[in-house]
Design a protein around this motif. Sequence first.
Motif, PDB file in Angstrom:
ATOM      1  N   VAL A 259       0.833  -1.210   0.000  1.00 43.25           N
ATOM      2  CA  VAL A 259       0.000   0.000   0.000  1.00 43.25           C
ATOM      3  C   VAL A 259       0.863   1.255   0.000  1.00 43.25           C
ATOM      4  N   ASP A 260       2.119   1.112   0.422  1.00 45.11           N
ATOM      5  CA  ASP A 260       3.066   2.214   0.363  1.00 45.11           C
ATOM      6  C   ASP A 260       4.474   1.628   0.230  1.00 45.11           C
ATOM      7  N   GLY A 261       5.468   2.507   0.161  1.00 37.96           N
ATOM      8  CA  GLY A 261       6.837   2.055  -0.021  1.00 37.96           C
ATOM      9  C   GLY A 261       7.343   1.172   1.099  1.00 37.96           C
ATOM     10  N   TRP A 262       6.890   1.454   2.333  1.00 36.53           N
ATOM     11  CA  TRP A 262       7.356   0.655   3.464  1.00 36.53           C
ATOM     12  C   TRP A 262       6.832  -0.773   3.383  1.00 36.53           C
ATOM     13  N   ALA A 263       5.585  -0.916   2.925  1.00 33.38           N
ATOM     14  CA  ALA A 263       5.021  -2.258   2.780  1.00 33.38           C
ATOM     15  C   ALA A 263       5.763  -3.040   1.705  1.00 33.38           C
ATOM     16  N   THR A 264       6.096  -2.356   0.605  1.00 32.71           N
ATOM     17  CA  THR A 264       6.867  -3.010  -0.450  1.00 32.71           C
ATOM     18  C   THR A 264       8.247  -3.405   0.064  1.00 32.71           C
ATOM     19  N   LEU A 265       8.858  -2.535   0.869  1.00 30.98           N
ATOM     20  CA  LEU A 265      10.160  -2.843   1.455  1.00 30.98           C
ATOM     21  C   LEU A 265      10.070  -4.088   2.322  1.00 30.98           C
ATOM     22  N   ARG A 266       9.023  -4.206   3.121  1.00 28.37           N
ATOM     23  CA  ARG A 266       8.865  -5.397   3.972  1.00 28.37           C
ATOM     24  C   ARG A 266       8.699  -6.647   3.104  1.00 28.37           C
ATOM     25  N   ASN A 267       7.969  -6.523   1.995  1.00 27.47           N
ATOM     26  CA  ASN A 267       7.819  -7.657   1.084  1.00 27.47           C
ATOM     27  C   ASN A 267       9.158  -8.060   0.505  1.00 27.47           C
ATOM     28  N   LEU A 268       9.976  -7.064   0.165  1.00 30.39           N
ATOM     29  CA  LEU A 268      11.310  -7.357  -0.397  1.00 30.39           C
ATOM     30  C   LEU A 268      12.188  -8.009   0.671  1.00 30.39           C
ATOM     31  N   GLN A 269      12.152  -7.515   1.892  1.00 30.38           N
ATOM     32  CA  GLN A 269      12.944  -8.110   2.977  1.00 30.38           C
ATOM     33  C   GLN A 269      12.567  -9.569   3.186  1.00 30.38           C
ATOM     34  N   ALA A 270      11.268  -9.844   3.116  1.00 29.61           N
ATOM     35  CA  ALA A 270      10.821 -11.233   3.281  1.00 29.61           C
ATOM     36  C   ALA A 270      11.333 -12.098   2.139  1.00 29.61           C
ATOM     37  N   LYS A 271      11.330 -11.529   0.923  1.00 29.45           N
ATOM     38  CA  LYS A 271      11.812 -12.271  -0.245  1.00 29.45           C
ATOM     39  C   LYS A 271      13.307 -12.601  -0.113  1.00 29.45           C
ATOM     40  N   LEU A 272      14.060 -11.640   0.426  1.00 35.08           N
ATOM     41  CA  LEU A 272      15.490 -11.831   0.576  1.00 35.08           C
ATOM     42  C   LEU A 272      15.852 -12.563   1.861  1.00 35.08           C
ATOM     43  N   GLY A 273      14.853 -12.834   2.688  1.00 30.56           N
ATOM     44  CA  GLY A 273      15.109 -13.534   3.946  1.00 30.56           C
ATOM     45  C   GLY A 273      15.817 -12.700   4.962  1.00 30.56           C
ATOM     46  N   LYS A 274      15.529 -11.375   4.964  1.00 31.79           N
ATOM     47  CA  LYS A 274      16.192 -10.471   5.907  1.00 31.79           C
ATOM     48  C   LYS A 274      15.167  -9.813   6.811  1.00 31.79           C
TER      49      LYS A 274
END
Length: 274
Positions: A259-274
Amino acid sequence: MAVYTVDFGHCLSGSDTGAGGNGLREEVLTRRIGNLVVQGLIAKGHIAYPIQLESANSVAQSLNYRVDKIKRIEPVQSISIHINAGGGTGVEVWGDNLCKDMCNRICSNIATGFDMDNRGFKNGCESLALVGLYGSASIPALLVECFFIDNKEDCNKLNIQKYADCIVAGILNQAVKQNNTIIEEGVKYNMKNVVVFTREFEGDGILAEFWARTLSEGIAVNNYKLIDWSKVENIYAIGGKIGTYTGYLKPENFVAGGVDGWATLRNLQAKLGK
């Protein structure tokens, strides 16, 4: 052989990020241009050090870091790569009389090469405070404002390799390469991993750049013409919906936009396992 420093202008996150417009981010583009300037100077037999900071809590912290690095290296010339904003158009280069001729050459190369306005050499030590070297008379400093990121016509002319070639040629007082084409960049760097993103949110470009940095021979783009796709092994994407991208995109290589950049960042962190 001479020693140069090439400062990438802004941080990727924190309090010293750059300007944005037309789906582009200054701090991302200056790294791409700056890295090619470094490579171009090295290819000509010189030593060139990239100066970059990924995140800072304040502009002062960012500037102090850059100044300290540059002064420790003591280059014959400090070059800072920036992209302008504020409703104008064209190229300008800030410096002082220590490097006036070099500034004028870079301006002329870019203005001629991109058929854009030449705003010229700007003589003002106040502006050199942007790279923190005001008062360091032994280290000439210049700051290239390549184009205006909020001007669509300027952005439509974007060619990363050509900007770097114009800057390197201006520094070394040599002729600019002729017949540059965007596709040559993809062929030259033989990128195997490409992270694409939509223009829907400017922040997606920054996150795509982060993701690309985790990949071997990775690059982030939002313009398909920038890449020679015959060299690509994996395509990744961030933001938007999976249907936005080519059918060749694997679901496991997609990070959904939040819904915003922070949510996308959390999705990316989950994808990278961080």
